[in-house]
Design a protein around this motif. Structure first.
Motif, PDB file in Angstrom:
ATOM      1  N   ILE A  19      59.114  -3.185  34.739  1.00  0.00           N
ATOM      2  CA  ILE A  19      59.918  -1.981  34.902  1.00  0.00           C
ATOM      3  C   ILE A  19      59.289  -1.147  36.019  1.00  0.00           C
ATOM      4  CG2 ILE A  19      60.802   0.092  33.755  1.00  0.00           C
ATOM      5  CD1 ILE A  19      61.844  -2.657  32.676  1.00  0.00           C
ATOM      6  N   ASP A  23      62.781   2.632  39.457  1.00  0.00           N
ATOM      7  CA  ASP A  23      63.924   2.540  38.555  1.00  0.00           C
ATOM      8  C   ASP A  23      63.869   3.631  37.484  1.00  0.00           C
ATOM      9  OD1 ASP A  23      64.011  -1.096  38.629  1.00  0.00           O
ATOM     10  OD2 ASP A  23      64.961   0.396  39.930  1.00  0.00           O
ATOM     11  N   LEU A  26      64.915   6.680  39.321  1.00  0.00           N
ATOM     12  CA  LEU A  26      66.338   6.638  39.658  1.00  0.00           C
ATOM     13  C   LEU A  26      67.181   7.037  38.448  1.00  0.00           C
ATOM     14  CD1 LEU A  26      68.678   6.013  41.553  1.00  0.00           C
ATOM     15  CD2 LEU A  26      68.375   3.577  41.030  1.00  0.00           C
ATOM     16  N   MET A  27      66.862   6.471  37.282  1.00  0.00           N
ATOM     17  CA  MET A  27      67.603   6.832  36.072  1.00  0.00           C
ATOM     18  C   MET A  27      67.407   8.313  35.736  1.00  0.00           C
ATOM     19  SD  MET A  27      69.566   4.714  34.580  1.00  0.00           S
ATOM     20  CE  MET A  27      69.631   4.912  32.807  1.00  0.00           C
ATOM     21  N   ILE A  30      69.695  10.221  38.048  1.00  0.00           N
ATOM     22  CA  ILE A  30      71.107  10.092  37.667  1.00  0.00           C
ATOM     23  C   ILE A  30      71.402  10.942  36.436  1.00  0.00           C
ATOM     24  CG2 ILE A  30      72.863   8.501  36.791  1.00  0.00           C
ATOM     25  CD1 ILE A  30      71.485   6.272  38.409  1.00  0.00           C
ATOM     26  N   THR A  31      70.498  10.928  35.471  1.00  0.00           N
ATOM     27  CA  THR A  31      70.721  11.677  34.228  1.00  0.00           C
ATOM     28  C   THR A  31      70.287  13.128  34.331  1.00  0.00           C
ATOM     29  OG1 THR A  31      68.556  10.979  33.368  1.00  0.00           O
ATOM     30  CG2 THR A  31      70.467   9.627  32.777  1.00  0.00           C
ATOM     31  N   ASP A  33      67.447  14.470  34.150  1.00  0.00           N
ATOM     32  CA  ASP A  33      66.540  14.752  33.043  1.00  0.00           C
ATOM     33  C   ASP A  33      65.310  15.482  33.571  1.00  0.00           C
ATOM     34  OD1 ASP A  33      65.190  12.659  30.355  1.00  0.00           O
ATOM     35  OD2 ASP A  33      64.816  14.739  30.876  1.00  0.00           O
ATOM     36  N   PRO A  34      65.088  16.694  33.112  1.00  0.00           N
ATOM     37  CA  PRO A  34      63.970  17.474  33.652  1.00  0.00           C
ATOM     38  C   PRO A  34      62.613  17.165  33.007  1.00  0.00           C
ATOM     39  CG  PRO A  34      65.164  18.784  32.060  1.00  0.00           C
ATOM     40  CD  PRO A  34      65.888  17.467  32.158  1.00  0.00           C
ATOM     41  N   ASN A  35      62.611  16.282  32.012  1.00  0.00           N
ATOM     42  CA  ASN A  35      61.354  16.019  31.313  1.00  0.00           C
ATOM     43  C   ASN A  35      60.382  15.287  32.234  1.00  0.00           C
ATOM     44  OD1 ASN A  35      59.302  15.419  29.505  1.00  0.00           O
ATOM     45  ND2 ASN A  35      60.719  14.921  27.849  1.00  0.00           N
ATOM     46  N   ALA A  57      67.939   5.592  27.705  1.00  0.00           N
ATOM     47  CA  ALA A  57      69.210   4.963  28.077  1.00  0.00           C
ATOM     48  C   ALA A  57      68.985   3.610  28.748  1.00  0.00           C
ATOM     49  CB  ALA A  57      70.006   5.884  29.006  1.00  0.00           C
ATOM     50  N   SER A  58      67.882   3.473  29.473  1.00  0.00           N
ATOM     51  CA  SER A  58      67.562   2.177  30.090  1.00  0.00           C
ATOM     52  C   SER A  58      67.221   1.164  29.019  1.00  0.00           C
ATOM     53  CB  SER A  58      66.385   2.323  31.057  1.00  0.00           C
ATOM     54  OG  SER A  58      66.715   3.158  32.141  1.00  0.00           O
ATOM     55  N   LEU A  60      68.224   1.169  26.010  1.00  0.00           N
ATOM     56  CA  LEU A  60      69.503   0.838  25.378  1.00  0.00           C
ATOM     57  C   LEU A  60      70.273  -0.163  26.238  1.00  0.00           C
ATOM     58  CD1 LEU A  60      71.840   1.269  23.355  1.00  0.00           C
ATOM     59  CD2 LEU A  60      72.430   3.345  24.614  1.00  0.00           C
ATOM     60  N   SER A  61      70.227   0.048  27.527  1.00  0.00           N
ATOM     61  CA  SER A  61      70.954  -0.834  28.442  1.00  0.00           C
ATOM     62  C   SER A  61      70.514  -2.288  28.312  1.00  0.00           C
ATOM     63  CB  SER A  61      70.739  -0.374  29.888  1.00  0.00           C
ATOM     64  OG  SER A  61      71.331  -1.289  30.792  1.00  0.00           O
ATOM     65  N   TYR A  62      69.212  -2.517  28.156  1.00  0.00           N
ATOM     66  CA  TYR A  62      68.727  -3.902  28.080  1.00  0.00           C
ATOM     67  C   TYR A  62      69.364  -4.624  26.892  1.00  0.00           C
ATOM     68  CZ  TYR A  62      65.148  -1.624  30.959  1.00  0.00           C
ATOM     69  OH  TYR A  62      64.493  -0.868  31.912  1.00  0.00           O
TER      70      TYR A  62
ATOM     71  N   ALA B  29      69.307   0.413  38.459  1.00  0.00           N
ATOM     72  CA  ALA B  29      68.119   0.945  37.771  1.00  0.00           C
ATOM     73  C   ALA B  29      67.828   0.206  36.481  1.00  0.00           C
ATOM     74  CB  ALA B  29      68.308   2.434  37.491  1.00  0.00           C
ATOM     75  N   THR B  30      68.828  -0.469  35.901  1.00  0.00           N
ATOM     76  CA  THR B  30      68.646  -1.158  34.626  1.00  0.00           C
ATOM     77  C   THR B  30      68.662  -2.679  34.790  1.00  0.00           C
ATOM     78  OG1 THR B  30      71.030  -0.978  34.199  1.00  0.00           O
ATOM     79  CG2 THR B  30      69.597   0.741  33.270  1.00  0.00           C
ATOM     80  N   GLN B  31      68.472  -3.152  36.021  1.00  0.00           N
ATOM     81  CA  GLN B  31      68.443  -4.598  36.296  1.00  0.00           C
ATOM     82  C   GLN B  31      69.705  -5.299  35.778  1.00  0.00           C
ATOM     83  OE1 GLN B  31      64.690  -6.587  35.421  1.00  0.00           O
ATOM     84  NE2 GLN B  31      63.544  -4.671  35.586  1.00  0.00           N
ATOM     85  N   GLU B  56      76.560   1.784  27.995  1.00  0.00           N
ATOM     86  CA  GLU B  56      75.573   2.780  27.568  1.00  0.00           C
ATOM     87  C   GLU B  56      75.631   4.058  28.406  1.00  0.00           C
ATOM     88  OE1 GLU B  56      74.868  -0.044  29.056  1.00  0.00           O
ATOM     89  OE2 GLU B  56      73.545   0.441  30.751  1.00  0.00           O
ATOM     90  N   GLN B  60      75.301   9.313  28.820  1.00  0.00           N
ATOM     91  CA  GLN B  60      75.223  10.276  29.919  1.00  0.00           C
ATOM     92  C   GLN B  60      76.493  11.123  29.979  1.00  0.00           C
ATOM     93  OE1 GLN B  60      73.184  11.586  31.824  1.00  0.00           O
ATOM     94  NE2 GLN B  60      74.304  12.328  33.614  1.00  0.00           N
ATOM     95  N   TRP B  81      60.604  20.976  25.278  1.00  0.00           N
ATOM     96  CA  TRP B  81      59.986  19.679  25.451  1.00  0.00           C
ATOM     97  C   TRP B  81      58.550  19.657  24.939  1.00  0.00           C
ATOM     98  CZ3 TRP B  81      63.401  16.296  25.961  1.00  0.00           C
ATOM     99  CH2 TRP B  81      64.503  16.459  26.813  1.00  0.00           C
TER     100      TRP B  81
END
Lengths: 138, 150
Positions: A19, A23, A26-27, A30-31, A33-35, A57-58, A60-62, B29-31, B56, B60, B81
């Motif tokens: 990973i 990437d 990049l995610m 896109i999202t 996400d400020p964390n 979310a990544s 989850l994507s896998y 980004a998620t291959q 997924e 978002q 956070w």
């Protein structure tokens, strides 16, 4: 994979190698996400973490990808339910697996009930879940 | 540990449109190697303009289209956070495939807040429910997001 290949025990696996930092970032972009655990190395170093944390979310994507591979181009995921068990870090390599538990015939095709997981190379389980896939005859 | 009284609180609501570049880069980004998420020509359907969006991506659409953010929701609960937040689980139920170019209308609410105990001490399990419809008002997906907040 065709409809005729889908039966209880049918399994799809996919490897996600190394990973990449880019990437993860990049995610994160896109999202929006400020964390900082997803992009700021100073923060993760201070927390004693091995690297940037991959977006949920990544992960989850896998699992979604291998579930979709079972259905091929003629199928749709109708339901998916997952638990995130552990973090994934940049540099980790993962194996996602989806296994068909049951297959039911309908007027329009098949419904496959699937369970799945995403596991790191060191056997740490990061995602577990189940899904339902509708595979149409059309 | 005080459990905030926010169950049933509705999210502001809003809309979200997935653009091709978002689907394309999300797949990168998620291959994800499927061209249906990148190139319209790869989509074998005359009914679909644009590309199919990875399923997924609904997570978002849900958060970004709900009119708030996870940060905003945590702030409403008096948390941030630094409290320690963990994305614990996700359910998605689909009525339609996701596509680019559709303005998805999103509503949502706080579904549940439960105090639990764990090896690392007490925490709250927060369930946030999202509902997305298309421009015709037809249901597209429901999302149930579960986060652990310490």
């Amino acid at each position: 994979m065709t409809d005729r290949d889908i039966q209880p025990g049918t399994e799809v696996r996919k490897r996600f190698e190394n990973i990449r930092e880019e990437d993860v970032k990049l995610m994160t972009a896109i999202t929006r996400d400020p964390n900082p655990i997803h992009f700021d190395r100073q923060v993760v170093d201070k927390m004693g973490l091995p690297g940037l944390i991959n977006q949920g979310a990544s992960n989850l994507s896998y699992l979604v990808q291998v579930v979709e591979e079972i259905s091929g181009t003629g199928g749709d995921i109708t339901d998916i339910d997952v638990r995130f068990r552990n973090q994934v870090y940049e540099g980790d390599s993962l194996t996602a697996t989806a296994t068909v538990d049951t297959v039911d015939e309908t007027e329009d095709g098949l419904i496959a009930n699937v369970t799945g997981s995403v596991i790191k190379s060191d056997d740490t389980v990061v995602v577990t879940g189940s899904a339902t896939v509708e595979i149409s005859d059309a | 540990m005080t459990t905030p009284d926010i169950v049933g609180n509705e999210l502001p609501g809003g809309s979200y449109t997935v653009r091709r570049w978002m689907s394309f880069l999300w797949a990168d980004a998620t291959q994800n190697e499927r061209d249906v998420h990148r190139y319209p020509d790869a989509v074998e359907s005359e009914d679909i303009d644009g590309v199919l969006v990875p399923s997924e991506f609904a997570t978002q659409i849900a958060v970004a289209g709900s009119g708030t953010s996870i940060e905003g929701l945590l702030s409403d609960m008096g948390m941030d956070w630094d409290s320690g937040v963990f994305y614990a689980g996700q359910e998605l139920n689909f009525d339609q495939q996701l596509r680019t170019g559709i303005s998805y209308q999103v509503t949502g609410e706080i579904g549940d807040v439960t105090e639990k105990g764990g090896d690392s001490g007490p925490f709250h399990l927060v369930t946030i429910e999202f509902h997305a419809k298309d421009e015709s008002g037809d249901p597209v997906f429901n999302s149930r997001m579960k986060i652990i907040v310490r």
